[in-house]
Design an enzyme around this catalytic site. Structure first.
Site, PDB file in Angstrom:
ATOM      1  N   GLU A  25      -6.878   3.694  -5.243  1.00  7.30           N
ATOM      2  CA  GLU A  25      -8.080   4.402  -4.498  1.00  7.30           C
ATOM      3  C   GLU A  25      -8.565   5.552  -4.914  1.00  7.30           C
ATOM      4  O   GLU A  25      -7.729   6.412  -4.806  1.00  7.30           O
ATOM      5  CB  GLU A  25      -7.536   4.053  -3.088  1.00  7.30           C
ATOM      6  CG  GLU A  25      -8.843   4.152  -2.155  1.00  7.30           C
ATOM      7  CD  GLU A  25      -8.680   4.901  -1.008  1.00  7.30           C
ATOM      8  OE1 GLU A  25      -9.584   4.511   0.211  1.00  7.30           O
ATOM      9  OE2 GLU A  25      -7.563   5.597  -0.675  1.00  7.30           O
TER      10      GLU A  25
ATOM     11  N   ASP B 116       0.773  -1.197   0.215  1.00  8.60           N
ATOM     12  CA  ASP B 116       0.042   0.193   0.062  1.00  8.60           C
ATOM     13  C   ASP B 116       1.030   1.182  -0.030  1.00  8.60           C
ATOM     14  O   ASP B 116       1.534   1.489   1.002  1.00  8.60           O
ATOM     15  CB  ASP B 116      -0.812  -0.213   1.366  1.00  8.60           C
ATOM     16  CG  ASP B 116      -2.145   0.484   1.370  1.00  8.60           C
ATOM     17  OD1 ASP B 116      -2.231   1.766   0.479  1.00  8.60           O
ATOM     18  OD2 ASP B 116      -3.066   0.184   1.755  1.00  8.60           O
TER      19      ASP B 116
ATOM     20  N   HIS C  30     -10.789  -1.877   5.293  1.00  8.13           N
ATOM     21  CA  HIS C  30     -10.522  -1.338   6.448  1.00  8.13           C
ATOM     22  C   HIS C  30     -11.177   0.186   6.928  1.00  8.13           C
ATOM     23  O   HIS C  30     -11.125   0.821   8.085  1.00  8.13           O
ATOM     24  CB  HIS C  30      -9.002  -1.159   6.655  1.00  8.13           C
ATOM     25  CG  HIS C  30      -8.521  -0.081   5.917  1.00  8.13           C
ATOM     26  ND1 HIS C  30      -8.464  -0.365   4.580  1.00  8.13           N
ATOM     27  CD2 HIS C  30      -7.755   1.157   6.101  1.00  8.13           C
ATOM     28  CE1 HIS C  30      -7.802   0.889   3.950  1.00  8.13           C
ATOM     29  NE2 HIS C  30      -7.536   1.646   4.819  1.00  8.13           N
ATOM     30  N   ASP C  31     -11.835   0.523   5.854  1.00  7.08           N
ATOM     31  CA  ASP C  31     -12.554   1.951   6.095  1.00  7.08           C
ATOM     32  C   ASP C  31     -13.908   2.070   6.171  1.00  7.08           C
ATOM     33  O   ASP C  31     -14.637   3.107   6.396  1.00  7.08           O
ATOM     34  CB  ASP C  31     -12.250   3.128   4.795  1.00  7.08           C
ATOM     35  CG  ASP C  31     -10.567   3.280   4.871  1.00  7.08           C
ATOM     36  OD1 ASP C  31     -10.096   3.239   5.945  1.00  7.08           O
ATOM     37  OD2 ASP C  31     -10.232   3.714   3.760  1.00  7.08           O
TER      38      ASP C  31
ATOM     39  N   ASP D  54      -2.915   4.703  -2.163  1.00  9.38           N
ATOM     40  CA  ASP D  54      -3.858   5.494  -1.478  1.00  9.38           C
ATOM     41  C   ASP D  54      -4.346   6.574  -2.342  1.00  9.38           C
ATOM     42  O   ASP D  54      -3.506   7.537  -2.660  1.00  9.38           O
ATOM     43  CB  ASP D  54      -3.185   5.743  -0.296  1.00  9.38           C
ATOM     44  CG  ASP D  54      -4.126   6.215   0.829  1.00  9.38           C
ATOM     45  OD1 ASP D  54      -4.928   5.038   1.097  1.00  9.38           O
ATOM     46  OD2 ASP D  54      -4.027   7.142   1.523  1.00  9.38           O
TER      47      ASP D  54
HETATM   48  O1  TEU Z   1      -8.875   6.505   2.725  1.00 11.76           O
HETATM   49  C1  TEU Z   1      -9.441   7.351   1.853  1.00 11.76           C
HETATM   50  C2  TEU Z   1     -10.854   8.025   2.288  1.00 11.76           C
HETATM   51  O2  TEU Z   1     -10.900   9.161   1.706  1.00 11.76           O
HETATM   52  C3  TEU Z   1     -11.810   7.452   2.984  1.00 11.76           C
HETATM   53  O3  TEU Z   1     -12.007   6.058   2.667  1.00 11.76           O
HETATM   54  C4  TEU Z   1     -11.376   7.889   4.565  1.00 11.76           C
HETATM   55  O4  TEU Z   1     -10.688   6.895   5.091  1.00 11.76           O
HETATM   56  C5  TEU Z   1     -12.818   8.180   5.274  1.00 11.76           C
HETATM   57  O5  TEU Z   1     -13.662   6.965   5.255  1.00 11.76           O
HETATM   58  C6  TEU Z   1     -13.604   9.347   4.682  1.00 11.76           C
HETATM   59  O6  TEU Z   1     -14.810   9.334   5.381  1.00 11.76           O
HETATM   60  C7  TEU Z   1      -7.470   6.051   2.549  1.00 11.76           C
HETATM   61  C8  TEU Z   1      -7.210   4.900   3.456  1.00 11.76           C
HETATM   62  O7  TEU Z   1      -7.782   3.756   3.116  1.00 11.76           O
HETATM   63  C9  TEU Z   1      -7.479   5.470   4.828  1.00 11.76           C
HETATM   64  O8  TEU Z   1      -7.462   4.124   5.940  1.00 11.76           O
HETATM   65  C10 TEU Z   1      -6.646   6.442   5.251  1.00 11.76           C
HETATM   66  O9  TEU Z   1      -6.967   7.017   6.313  1.00 11.76           O
HETATM   67  C11 TEU Z   1      -6.727   7.950   4.147  1.00 11.76           C
HETATM   68  O10 TEU Z   1      -6.679   7.105   2.873  1.00 11.76           O
HETATM   69  C12 TEU Z   1      -5.695   8.680   4.430  1.00 11.76           C
HETATM   70  O11 TEU Z   1      -4.301   8.255   4.109  1.00 11.76           O
END
Ligand code: TEU
Ligand code: CA
Length: 548
Positions: free
Chosen positions: A248, A96, A322-323, A197
């Site tokens: 992403e 990642d 994970h989000d 990311d």
């Molecule tokens: O996430 C990007 C993102 O914009 C969203 O998924 C965010 O985590 C949130 O849910 C918005 O409400 C990526 C990663 O997957 C995440 O874990 C990180 O925190 C983020 O980027 C920053 O690097």
């Protein structure tokens, strides 16, 4: 066939996977120990979320050194052992790359703070407005302003996420060279996949106030993003045709994805988009809950399937990461139909055109955390937004119920390996509590039960290898306006596959508009599915049919 079309990727959040030294934090040795489990499941790649040295403000998405291993996860030797051991089981490793921002602990940022101009140009520093306020009204995705003031420099720096995650300046060619070199460093260690990311946020447009929104219109799919990706491709991963990449894409548009993930575009292999996971919140605001809108969900999924296919572009297909909250809690049923709904949701995704991603624990039907107290949460986004909701006058119960549905910690609770204390995740105190339902939902019992959610996922992976129609088939919706059924057809050189799902708990009568002659049941979530033209679908019933 491109190397990614018949593959399945399994996402590992190392912090919550398996702890081998009792400090309550999962580690790389823990991943090595579970490779046999992953081999049994049948996955081709493991995507590891960041394990690089990091102050862990955002669980590793705040990288302080792109070329190392954080001691809480192990050592570089552990990582090399992991690549080698995975290779023996035909599993490749995907890393990642968090290239939109670095931790403010990164030496680049520290040197910028110390006054080195060359490093100040690695980030986005801007002078205050005449009144001393931030340069624009943009908001951080984790709450508050996207600008942080540095008194000793008399300037603000941009952070689209936490204030300890400073955005990099991709306009600076030196930054782009550094990042390509980092990718090459990991390629030299045998890494065969990269997830980038929030990579559609790297090219900022103009720095202007956003009268209607939070600023995202100025940096989402920005003016030079395709040029930057093509360059990174040329300078790094594009040199090894075996490597697969996924970007992403935050709040992206399909038109941009035609290019990000289009055949012959030389950008990325595929994209994650999130529009289908915003159907249970209002607009772009995940802190306003609404019941899941099935029609919208289906429209979005189907229009991305058809749109991307018609432009020769490729989707990553997924419900969980994970989000995101756990899908069985979100669109399925945690009660009587837990197993049927977990299997149905799996089938919907694995039948689609695209590369399926499984997030750890999804293959067991793991559910949301159901935390009842704020001090059980660890996620910076949850904690910040809880405070913001309270500031705006929402009751404690109101704010808690939103976190219970949408907090990222729902998916971050430790893997449920067995029914024992802490689910076999750790001998110590887990960094985030284990869901007590590990007593019933766990890997130990499911890997012994042929009817488990685990074996359903295993079957779906096997079918993708067995029948080309999964990887290569066209996609056509069936009866797309039906209020309860999600059905589609895939077709490839005389081979046909139908995927039929009742998305709800209520049984429903369905007139299948396609002839079912000659079709055989490949997989179902009831032991006795008998497809007929006039079909009575049971709760969450899901059937894959095949002909040819
Ligand atoms: O996430 C990007 C993102 O914009 C969203 O998924 C965010 O985590 C949130 O849910 C918005 O409400 C990526 C990663 O997957 C995440 O874990 C990180 O925190 C983020 O980027 C920053 O690097
Ligand atoms: Ca550990």
């Amino acid at each position: 066939m491109e190397p990614f079309k018949n593959k399945v990727v399994y996402q590992i959040y190392p912090k919550s996977f398996l702890d081998t030294n009792g400090d309550g934090i999962g580690d790389l040795q823990g991943v090595i120990r579970k490779l046999d489990y992953l081999e049994e499941l049948g996955v081709d790649y493991i995507w590891l979320t960041p394990f690089f040295p990091s102050p862990q403000r955002d669980n590793g998405y705040d990288v302080a050194n792109y070329r190392g291993v954080d001691p809480s996860y192990g050592t570089m030797k552990d990582f090399e052992e992991l690549v080698a051991e995975a290779g023996k089981r035909n599993i490749r490793v995907m890393l990642d790359m968090v290239f939109n921002h670095t931790s403010t602990q990164h030496t680049w940022f520290q040197r910028a703070l110390a006054g080195e101009e060359a490093y100040q140009d690695y980030y986005i520093f801007r002078t205050p407005r005449p009144d001393g306020g931030p340069p624009t009204n943009w908001c951080s995705k984790f709450g508050g302003s996207a600008w942080e003031y540095v008194p000793q420099l008399g300037r603000y720096y941009l952070h689209l996420f936490d204030k300890t995650q400073a955005d990099l300046n991709w306009e600076n060619p030196a930054v782009r060279r550094e990042l390509a070199e980092i990718v090459r460093f990991w390629m030299s260690k045998g890494v065969k996949g990269f997830r980038f990311d929030v990579v559609n946020l790297i090219s900022k447009g103009e720095y202007l106030d956003d009268p209607q929104g939070d600023g995202r219109q100025f940096y989402t799919d920005g003016p030079r993003v395709h040029e930057f990706l093509k360059e990174l491709n040329r300078q790094s991963f594009g040199r090894d045709k075996e490597i697969i990449t996924v970007g992403e894409m935050s709040s992206t548009s399909m038109e941009h994805c035609f290019s990000y993930a289009g055949e012959g575009q030389e950008e990325l292999s595929m994209v994650f988009s999130f529009h289908h996971l915003k159907v249970d919140f209002a607009g772009n605001n995940k802190w306003v809950l609404i019941p899941p809108d099935f029609e919208r969900l289906k429209n979005i999924l189907f229009s991305w399937q058809e749109g991307m296919a018609s432009h020769g572009a490729w989707n990553a297909v997924f419900w969980c990461n994970h989000d995101q909250p756990r899908v069985v809690s979100r669109f399925g049923d945690e009660g009587v139909y837990w197993k049927q709904s977990a299997k149905m949701l799996a089938t919907v995704i694995h039948g689609l055109r695209g590369t399926p991603y499984i997030y750890q624990g999804e293959e067991l039907g793991m559910t949301n955390a159901h935390f009842t107290r704020l001090d059980q949460y660890r996620d910076v986004e949850s904690i910040n937004h809880f405070a913001l909701l309270r500031d705006r006058g929402m009751s404690e119960e109101g704010a808690s119920s939103i976190l219970r549905a949408h907090s990222r910690d729902n998916s971050r609770t430790p893997m449920q390996w067995d029914e024992g204390e802490n689910g076999g995740f750790t001998q110590g105190k887990p960094w985030l509590s284990v869901n007590p339902n590990t007593a019933v939902i766990n890997a130990a019992s499911q890997t012994k039960d042929p009817d488990s959610v685990f074996f359903h996922y295993q079957a779906l992976i096997r079918l993708r290898k067995q029948w080309d129609v999964f990887a290569l088939g066209d996609f056509t919706p069936i009866d797309p306006a039906h209020p309860a059924v999600l059905a589609y057809k895939r077709a490839w050189q005389g081979e046909e596959m139908l995927c039929v799902n009742n998305f709800f708990r209520r049984p429903c009568l369905w007139n299948c508009p396609r002839s079912l002659e000659g079709f055989q049941v490949l997989l179902s979530n009831y032991p006795d599915s008998h497809p007929t033209q006039e079909w009575k679908l049971r709760p969450y019933e899901s059937v894959l049919l095949h002909r040819g």
